[in-house]
Design a protein around this motif. Structure first.
Motif, short mmCIF file in Angstrom:
data_model
loop_
_atom_site.label_atom_id
_atom_site.label_comp_id
_atom_site.label_asym_id
_atom_site.label_seq_id
_atom_site.Cartn_x
_atom_site.Cartn_y
_atom_site.Cartn_z
N ALA A 161 0.87 -1.17 0.00
CA ALA A 161 0.00 0.00 0.00
C ALA A 161 0.90 1.22 0.00
O ALA A 161 1.79 1.34 0.85
CB ALA A 161 -0.90 0.00 1.23
N VAL A 162 0.72 2.12 -0.98
CA VAL A 162 1.67 3.21 -1.18
C VAL A 162 1.00 4.50 -1.60
O VAL A 162 -0.15 4.53 -2.01
CB VAL A 162 2.71 2.84 -2.26
CG1 VAL A 162 3.56 1.68 -1.83
CG2 VAL A 162 2.05 2.55 -3.59
N HIS A 163 1.78 5.57 -1.51
CA HIS A 163 1.47 6.84 -2.16
C HIS A 163 2.24 6.75 -3.48
O HIS A 163 3.46 6.62 -3.48
CB HIS A 163 1.95 8.02 -1.33
CG HIS A 163 1.32 8.07 0.02
ND1 HIS A 163 -0.01 8.37 0.22
CD2 HIS A 163 1.84 7.82 1.23
CE1 HIS A 163 -0.28 8.32 1.50
NE2 HIS A 163 0.82 7.97 2.15
N TYR A 164 1.54 6.77 -4.60
CA TYR A 164 2.18 6.56 -5.90
C TYR A 164 3.23 7.61 -6.21
O TYR A 164 2.98 8.80 -6.10
CB TYR A 164 1.16 6.56 -7.03
CG TYR A 164 0.23 5.37 -7.03
CD1 TYR A 164 0.73 4.08 -6.87
CD2 TYR A 164 -1.13 5.54 -7.19
CE1 TYR A 164 -0.11 3.00 -6.88
CE2 TYR A 164 -1.98 4.46 -7.20
CZ TYR A 164 -1.47 3.18 -7.05
OH TYR A 164 -2.30 2.10 -7.06
N ALA A 165 4.40 7.16 -6.64
CA ALA A 165 5.44 8.05 -7.13
C ALA A 165 5.26 8.24 -8.64
O ALA A 165 5.66 9.25 -9.19
CB ALA A 165 6.82 7.47 -6.85
N PHE A 166 4.65 7.27 -9.29
CA PHE A 166 4.40 7.30 -10.73
C PHE A 166 2.99 6.77 -10.95
O PHE A 166 2.78 5.60 -11.26
CB PHE A 166 5.45 6.45 -11.45
CG PHE A 166 5.41 6.53 -12.95
CD1 PHE A 166 5.09 7.71 -13.60
CD2 PHE A 166 5.71 5.42 -13.71
CE1 PHE A 166 5.07 7.77 -14.98
CE2 PHE A 166 5.68 5.47 -15.08
CZ PHE A 166 5.37 6.64 -15.72
N PRO A 167 1.96 7.62 -10.72
CA PRO A 167 0.57 7.18 -10.73
C PRO A 167 0.12 6.51 -12.03
O PRO A 167 -0.69 5.59 -12.00
CB PRO A 167 -0.23 8.46 -10.50
CG PRO A 167 0.72 9.43 -9.92
CD PRO A 167 2.06 9.04 -10.43
N GLU A 168 0.64 6.96 -13.17
CA GLU A 168 0.21 6.39 -14.44
C GLU A 168 0.52 4.90 -14.52
O GLU A 168 -0.22 4.14 -15.12
CB GLU A 168 0.88 7.13 -15.61
CG GLU A 168 0.45 8.57 -15.75
CD GLU A 168 1.18 9.53 -14.81
OE1 GLU A 168 2.12 9.10 -14.11
OE2 GLU A 168 0.77 10.69 -14.76
N ALA A 169 1.61 4.48 -13.91
CA ALA A 169 1.99 3.07 -13.92
C ALA A 169 1.66 2.38 -12.61
O ALA A 169 1.91 1.19 -12.45
CB ALA A 169 3.48 2.94 -14.19
N GLN A 170 1.10 3.11 -11.65
CA GLN A 170 0.78 2.59 -10.31
C GLN A 170 1.98 1.93 -9.65
O GLN A 170 1.92 0.81 -9.17
CB GLN A 170 -0.43 1.67 -10.37
CG GLN A 170 -1.68 2.39 -10.81
CD GLN A 170 -2.93 1.54 -10.74
OE1 GLN A 170 -2.87 0.32 -10.73
NE2 GLN A 170 -4.07 2.20 -10.69
N LEU A 171 3.10 2.68 -9.63
CA LEU A 171 4.34 2.20 -9.02
C LEU A 171 4.69 3.05 -7.81
O LEU A 171 4.53 4.26 -7.82
CB LEU A 171 5.50 2.28 -10.01
CG LEU A 171 5.48 1.35 -11.20
CD1 LEU A 171 6.66 1.64 -12.11
CD2 LEU A 171 5.50 -0.10 -10.76
N CYS A 172 5.22 2.39 -6.79
CA CYS A 172 5.73 3.10 -5.62
C CYS A 172 7.11 3.67 -5.96
O CYS A 172 7.70 3.37 -7.01
CB CYS A 172 5.81 2.18 -4.42
SG CYS A 172 7.05 0.87 -4.52
#
Length: 65
Positions: free
Chosen positions: A43-54
């Motif tokens: 469970a994260v705050h997205y660093a790269f929301p478009e790819a849903q990566l932490c």
């Protein structure tokens, strides 16, 4: 798993405004997150929301370039 405290108490729970929508929350420390990282499953705050990566998974992916 919670990216903030490391507890295994982070779950995606339905929201009252729409049961089909979920919000990841840690029941150990109360942190509400953007989502679940598609790569590591935390469970994260997205660093790269478009790819849903932490942030960690994004950095690992960029390290190859």
């Amino acid at each position: 798993m919670c990216n903030e405290c490391g507890a295994t108490a982070a779950l995606a729970v339905p929201v009252a405004s729409g049961p089909e929508e979920t919000v990841p929350i840690c029941f150990a420390d109360g942190t509400v997150f953007d989502g679940i990282c598609d790569h590591c499953g935390q469970a994260v705050h997205y660093a790269f929301p478009e790819a849903q990566l932490c942030e960690t998974c994004r950095d690992n992916a960029y390290a190859h370039f």
